[in-house]
Design an enzyme around this catalytic site. Sequence first.
Site, mmCIF file in Angstrom:
data_model
loop_
_atom_site.group_PDB
_atom_site.id
_atom_site.type_symbol
_atom_site.label_atom_id
_atom_site.label_comp_id
_atom_site.label_asym_id
_atom_site.label_seq_id
_atom_site.Cartn_x
_atom_site.Cartn_y
_atom_site.Cartn_z
ATOM 1 C CE1 TYR A 37 38.822 36.941 37.068
ATOM 2 C CE2 TYR A 37 37.481 36.591 39.021
ATOM 3 C CZ TYR A 37 37.718 36.381 37.684
ATOM 4 O OH TYR A 37 36.842 35.603 36.952
ATOM 5 C CG ASP B 146 35.002 43.442 42.969
ATOM 6 O OD1 ASP B 146 34.266 42.806 43.760
ATOM 7 O OD2 ASP B 146 35.547 42.916 41.979
ATOM 8 C CE LYS C 111 34.431 34.718 44.666
ATOM 9 N NZ LYS C 111 35.317 35.689 44.053
HETATM 10 C C1 LIG Z 1 35.096 36.155 42.530
HETATM 11 C C2 LIG Z 1 35.230 37.582 42.227
HETATM 12 C C3 LIG Z 1 34.507 38.197 41.192
HETATM 13 C C4 LIG Z 1 33.659 37.412 40.231
HETATM 14 O O1 LIG Z 1 32.586 36.768 40.839
HETATM 15 P P1 LIG Z 1 31.922 35.502 40.084
HETATM 16 O O2 LIG Z 1 30.747 35.160 40.946
HETATM 17 O O3 LIG Z 1 32.972 34.449 40.042
HETATM 18 O O4 LIG Z 1 31.516 35.943 38.735
HETATM 19 C C5 LIG Z 1 34.602 39.553 41.043
HETATM 20 N N1 LIG Z 1 35.372 40.299 41.852
HETATM 21 C C6 LIG Z 1 36.083 39.745 42.855
HETATM 22 C C7 LIG Z 1 36.899 40.611 43.749
HETATM 23 C C8 LIG Z 1 36.065 38.367 43.057
HETATM 24 O O5 LIG Z 1 36.812 37.823 44.003
#
Ligand SMILES: *Cc1c(COP(=O)(O)O)cnc(C)c1O
Length: 426
Positions: free
Chosen positions: A141, A236, A264
């Site tokens: 994700y 990411d 996060k």
């Molecule tokens: C949570 C998450 C996102 C998206 O971040 P948001 O602040 O919810 O937009 C992108 N990549 C990873 C791996 C995530 O866990």
Amino acid sequence: MNETWFERARRVIAGGVNSPARSFHSVGGDPPLVMARGEGAYMIDVDGNRYLDYLAAFGPVILGHAHPLVTQAIQEASTQATLLGTPVPSEIVLAETLVESIPGLEMVRLTTTGTEAVMSAIRLARAFTGRQLVIKFEGAYHGHSDAVLVKAGSGASTVGTADSLGVPTGVTQDVISLPFNNLHRLSEALERWGDRVACVLTEPVVGNMGIVAPLPGYLETMKLLAHQVGALLVFDEVITAFRFHYGSAAELLGVVPDLYAMGKIIGGGLPAGAYGGRQDIMQYVAPLGGMFQAGTLAGNPLSSAAGLKTLEILRTTNPYLKMEQLARTLETGILELAKHYDIPITINRVGSGFTVFFGETAVVDYDTANLASKEQFATFHHLMLAEGIYLAPSRFEAWFVSAAHQDGDIERTLDAVDRSFKMMRG
Ligand SMILES: *Cc1c(COP(=O)(O)O)cnc(C)c1O
């Protein structure tokens, strides 16, 4: 009353939730709990019930809820201004802190969410390479921008299909989705499309099909293969940055990407994201270069203050060893109980994060993650909730131990797992 609140929510908010992962859709049954507040490792719902929290708001809340020093930092910042629309000292210090603590992060741009961070890193990789294709991995994700809501096409199909309605085919045509931990498929794809690939995008440790670690050598070879064809490697690290130690997972794994996306934890529970990496690539970002990306709320004083204070506490108190030790105790205990009750499970753990899969097959990618029983997880989730333990309402999420969890919390949890497994055996 929880039910009353959720009824109200359902009337005015689509599905009653502002992010689908918050719903109990994938574990079935009851409406999700409406939480009134948090306190360290606990959440308290609107009816006053206390839950030991392993969700950590999907990752950001690594110090536990309402940490007094983080709260104080936010309060103090808010007396100065919530938003000025100019550079402010706290965002500059946060950027310096990130650059100092993350190898290969020479320059950074702060955003408001992780979604924007990944979306912008992709745009930047495309701008820098002058290419269009993005390679990503099934089950990962990366937020909710169009390009990353694409999964693999079926069979021999080369074009990805969208995970969501409303994603234009023009976008899906430029995304190739491959199984994680599979070098054969990656090199095959790069041989075929390599000179059109802008970047290979991955989480260094996957957090969103449950925790899945890279196999030894996987990321090293991924970087090599990407660079051989002139593509960038983008990590990411929205979940993983500052989750396993004070810094990036890239550093722990010994593979430095060309670009990072983060989020996060770096916002300390307030909205924040960041992307950045090699200076020569970051020169493309406006106003230095022609890749446009912006944000009214990006680097805002409150998020910057919360993020900075969180990182400062992580650096000075170094809770990581303790968090990992507690997570290991949970892992060992849950495995023993599963064996005792003859419930086949697999646990993937990295540091303080782990996922319990209800199945025997080792989980290395999305297909193997999918073999885990959805029904058993749903039953387990509800039994644990009744025990006052809040797990993420999906079999593809992680349990996160925070710095606020204590030994006693772990014992309580294992007692609850014991009773839940016993019930599951009937
Ligand atoms: C949570 C998450 C996102 C998206 O971040 P948001 O602040 O919810 O937009 C992108 N990549 C990873 C791996 C995530 O866990």
